[in-house]
Enzyme design. Sequence first.
Site, short mmCIF file in Angstrom:
data_model
loop_
_atom_site.label_atom_id
_atom_site.label_comp_id
_atom_site.label_asym_id
_atom_site.label_seq_id
_atom_site.Cartn_x
_atom_site.Cartn_y
_atom_site.Cartn_z
CG LEU A 14 -2.11 0.96 1.18
CD1 LEU A 14 -2.94 0.78 -0.09
CD2 LEU A 14 -2.99 0.77 2.39
CG HIS A 15 3.12 1.95 -3.62
ND1 HIS A 15 3.10 2.84 -4.65
CD2 HIS A 15 2.63 0.78 -4.10
CE1 HIS A 15 2.63 2.23 -5.74
NE2 HIS A 15 2.34 0.99 -5.43
CB ALA A 16 2.48 7.31 -2.71
CB ALA A 19 -2.41 5.05 -0.64
#
Length: 91
Positions: A14-16, A19
């Site tokens: 769940l990276h930028a 997300a």
Amino acid sequence: MPNQTLTLINPLGLHARAAAKLVDVAKQYGAQIQISVSDGQPVDAKSIMALLMLGAPVDSEVSVHTEGADADDAMQAIAELINAGFYELDE
């Protein structure tokens, strides 16, 4: 009040970017959508900062809880996104 546990399968978890995609999907629904990792505190899926604070890497299990008039539709859309690896598996 649908609840579902899903596994993050995309390589970066769940990276930028993931997300941001999750927030975009969540904001399409009036339902309250909360996500938590393991026994952690649930956070608002419509807040990118809250999602990033989860620090969920690949293979993390996330619990998704939706509540409201369109909760089932919201759950389906969120599950679809996560199960598709945020559409990042071919990158």
